[in-house]
Design a protein around this motif. Sequence first.
Motif, PDB file in Angstrom:
ATOM      1  N   MET A   1      79.664  55.001  65.516  1.00  0.00           N
ATOM      2  CA  MET A   1      78.618  54.912  64.549  1.00  0.00           C
ATOM      3  C   MET A   1      79.112  54.043  63.374  1.00  0.00           C
ATOM      4  N   GLY A   2      78.139  53.258  62.836  1.00  0.00           N
ATOM      5  CA  GLY A   2      78.351  52.605  61.446  1.00  0.00           C
ATOM      6  C   GLY A   2      78.041  53.246  60.342  1.00  0.00           C
ATOM      7  N   LEU A   3      78.522  52.954  59.302  1.00  0.00           N
ATOM      8  CA  LEU A   3      77.990  53.353  57.932  1.00  0.00           C
ATOM      9  C   LEU A   3      77.300  52.379  56.892  1.00  0.00           C
ATOM     10  N   LEU A   4      76.048  52.406  56.560  1.00  0.00           N
ATOM     11  CA  LEU A   4      75.428  51.380  55.679  1.00  0.00           C
ATOM     12  C   LEU A   4      75.064  51.853  54.310  1.00  0.00           C
ATOM     13  N   PRO A   5      75.645  51.208  53.340  1.00  0.00           N
ATOM     14  CA  PRO A   5      75.226  51.794  51.992  1.00  0.00           C
ATOM     15  C   PRO A   5      73.810  51.823  51.677  1.00  0.00           C
ATOM     16  N   ILE A   6      73.501  52.607  50.766  1.00  0.00           N
ATOM     17  CA  ILE A   6      72.031  52.729  50.318  1.00  0.00           C
ATOM     18  C   ILE A   6      72.103  52.954  48.742  1.00  0.00           C
ATOM     19  N   ILE A   7      71.480  52.179  48.082  1.00  0.00           N
ATOM     20  CA  ILE A   7      71.275  52.222  46.855  1.00  0.00           C
ATOM     21  C   ILE A   7      69.989  52.132  46.223  1.00  0.00           C
ATOM     22  N   GLU A   8      69.790  52.475  44.817  1.00  0.00           N
ATOM     23  CA  GLU A   8      68.399  52.288  44.091  1.00  0.00           C
ATOM     24  C   GLU A   8      68.355  50.821  43.656  1.00  0.00           C
ATOM     25  N   LYS A   9      67.295  50.311  43.719  1.00  0.00           N
ATOM     26  CA  LYS A   9      66.820  48.830  43.312  1.00  0.00           C
ATOM     27  C   LYS A   9      67.112  48.910  41.852  1.00  0.00           C
ATOM     28  N   GLY A  10      67.931  47.822  41.224  1.00  0.00           N
ATOM     29  CA  GLY A  10      68.276  47.660  39.854  1.00  0.00           C
ATOM     30  C   GLY A  10      69.519  48.561  39.433  1.00  0.00           C
ATOM     31  N   GLN A  11      69.935  49.310  40.498  1.00  0.00           N
ATOM     32  CA  GLN A  11      71.108  49.997  39.792  1.00  0.00           C
ATOM     33  C   GLN A  11      72.622  49.249  40.811  1.00  0.00           C
ATOM     34  N   PRO A  12      73.483  48.960  39.719  1.00  0.00           N
ATOM     35  CA  PRO A  12      74.679  48.387  40.449  1.00  0.00           C
ATOM     36  C   PRO A  12      75.435  49.227  41.454  1.00  0.00           C
ATOM     37  N   ALA A  13      75.773  48.622  42.518  1.00  0.00           N
ATOM     38  CA  ALA A  13      76.497  49.251  43.544  1.00  0.00           C
ATOM     39  C   ALA A  13      77.716  49.891  43.067  1.00  0.00           C
ATOM     40  N   GLY A  14      78.472  49.320  42.106  1.00  0.00           N
ATOM     41  CA  GLY A  14      79.769  49.457  41.675  1.00  0.00           C
ATOM     42  C   GLY A  14      80.987  48.890  42.573  1.00  0.00           C
ATOM     43  N   CYS A  15      81.885  49.052  42.040  1.00  0.00           N
ATOM     44  CA  CYS A  15      83.301  48.335  42.766  1.00  0.00           C
ATOM     45  C   CYS A  15      83.997  49.606  43.380  1.00  0.00           C
ATOM     46  N   VAL A  41      66.183  59.000  51.010  1.00  0.00           N
ATOM     47  CA  VAL A  41      67.074  60.012  51.528  1.00  0.00           C
ATOM     48  C   VAL A  41      66.364  61.040  52.096  1.00  0.00           C
ATOM     49  N   GLU A  42      65.254  61.429  51.589  1.00  0.00           N
ATOM     50  CA  GLU A  42      64.553  62.438  51.927  1.00  0.00           C
ATOM     51  C   GLU A  42      63.792  62.015  53.328  1.00  0.00           C
ATOM     52  N   VAL A  43      63.262  61.083  53.521  1.00  0.00           N
ATOM     53  CA  VAL A  43      62.438  60.675  54.892  1.00  0.00           C
ATOM     54  C   VAL A  43      63.239  60.505  55.759  1.00  0.00           C
ATOM     55  N   LEU A  44      64.662  59.833  55.404  1.00  0.00           N
ATOM     56  CA  LEU A  44      65.446  59.296  56.457  1.00  0.00           C
ATOM     57  C   LEU A  44      66.102  60.844  57.136  1.00  0.00           C
ATOM     58  N   THR A  45      66.516  61.540  56.228  1.00  0.00           N
ATOM     59  CA  THR A  45      67.164  62.889  56.893  1.00  0.00           C
ATOM     60  C   THR A  45      66.188  63.657  57.623  1.00  0.00           C
ATOM     61  N   ALA A  46      64.853  63.708  57.184  1.00  0.00           N
ATOM     62  CA  ALA A  46      63.738  64.307  57.565  1.00  0.00           C
ATOM     63  C   ALA A  46      63.658  63.766  59.270  1.00  0.00           C
ATOM     64  N   SER A  47      64.023  62.462  59.319  1.00  0.00           N
ATOM     65  CA  SER A  47      63.788  61.689  60.684  1.00  0.00           C
ATOM     66  C   SER A  47      64.920  61.793  61.562  1.00  0.00           C
ATOM     67  N   GLY A  48      65.990  62.437  61.169  1.00  0.00           N
ATOM     68  CA  GLY A  48      67.152  62.649  61.965  1.00  0.00           C
ATOM     69  C   GLY A  48      68.322  61.679  61.526  1.00  0.00           C
ATOM     70  N   PHE A  49      68.380  60.796  60.620  1.00  0.00           N
ATOM     71  CA  PHE A  49      69.343  60.193  60.135  1.00  0.00           C
ATOM     72  C   PHE A  49      70.264  60.977  59.219  1.00  0.00           C
ATOM     73  N   ARG A  50      71.708  60.783  59.500  1.00  0.00           N
ATOM     74  CA  ARG A  50      72.580  61.340  58.482  1.00  0.00           C
ATOM     75  C   ARG A  50      72.758  60.672  57.112  1.00  0.00           C
ATOM     76  N   VAL A  51      72.842  61.239  56.192  1.00  0.00           N
ATOM     77  CA  VAL A  51      73.290  60.374  54.871  1.00  0.00           C
ATOM     78  C   VAL A  51      74.197  61.170  54.370  1.00  0.00           C
ATOM     79  N   GLN A  59      75.640  56.742  51.992  1.00  0.00           N
ATOM     80  CA  GLN A  59      75.512  55.791  53.299  1.00  0.00           C
ATOM     81  C   GLN A  59      74.847  56.417  54.427  1.00  0.00           C
ATOM     82  N   VAL A  60      74.125  55.601  55.118  1.00  0.00           N
ATOM     83  CA  VAL A  60      73.387  56.156  56.339  1.00  0.00           C
ATOM     84  C   VAL A  60      74.199  55.771  57.450  1.00  0.00           C
ATOM     85  N   GLU A  61      74.277  56.753  58.607  1.00  0.00           N
ATOM     86  CA  GLU A  61      75.004  56.628  59.812  1.00  0.00           C
ATOM     87  C   GLU A  61      73.875  55.602  60.522  1.00  0.00           C
ATOM     88  N   THR A  62      74.321  54.660  61.022  1.00  0.00           N
ATOM     89  CA  THR A  62      73.566  53.813  61.727  1.00  0.00           C
ATOM     90  C   THR A  62      73.938  53.546  63.275  1.00  0.00           C
TER      91      THR A  62
END
Length: 92
Positions: A1-15, A41-51, A59-62
């Motif tokens: 399983m990989g991890l894919l970061p998920i962030i809010e548009k307009g917010q910096p990802a940070g270093c 995050v709500e819809v992804l977790t409700a659909s079985g994705f781990r955040v 990060q979302v498990e992919t």
Amino acid sequence: MGLLPIIEKGQPAGCQADWPLFYMNDFSRMGIVVTGLARAVEVLTASGFRVLNNDGLLQVETGEPLADLFAVLSAHRVAYELSDLVSCVYQG
């Protein structure tokens, strides 16, 4: 399983700690940029994705094909884009 970061548009990802301060070649970190992070995050977790929350970075498990993840976001009208999150690394 990989991890894919998920962030809010307009917010910096940070270093993140594992990102270099200086890098002589191209360096990128792909992630999902969404409008409405809490809803995404709500819809992804409700659909079985781990955040996972790793030191403030979500990060979302992919294990599923990315198309499945994007289909869930689209079905729930969550605007998203796959984007390079790196903006704080000097590439000289």
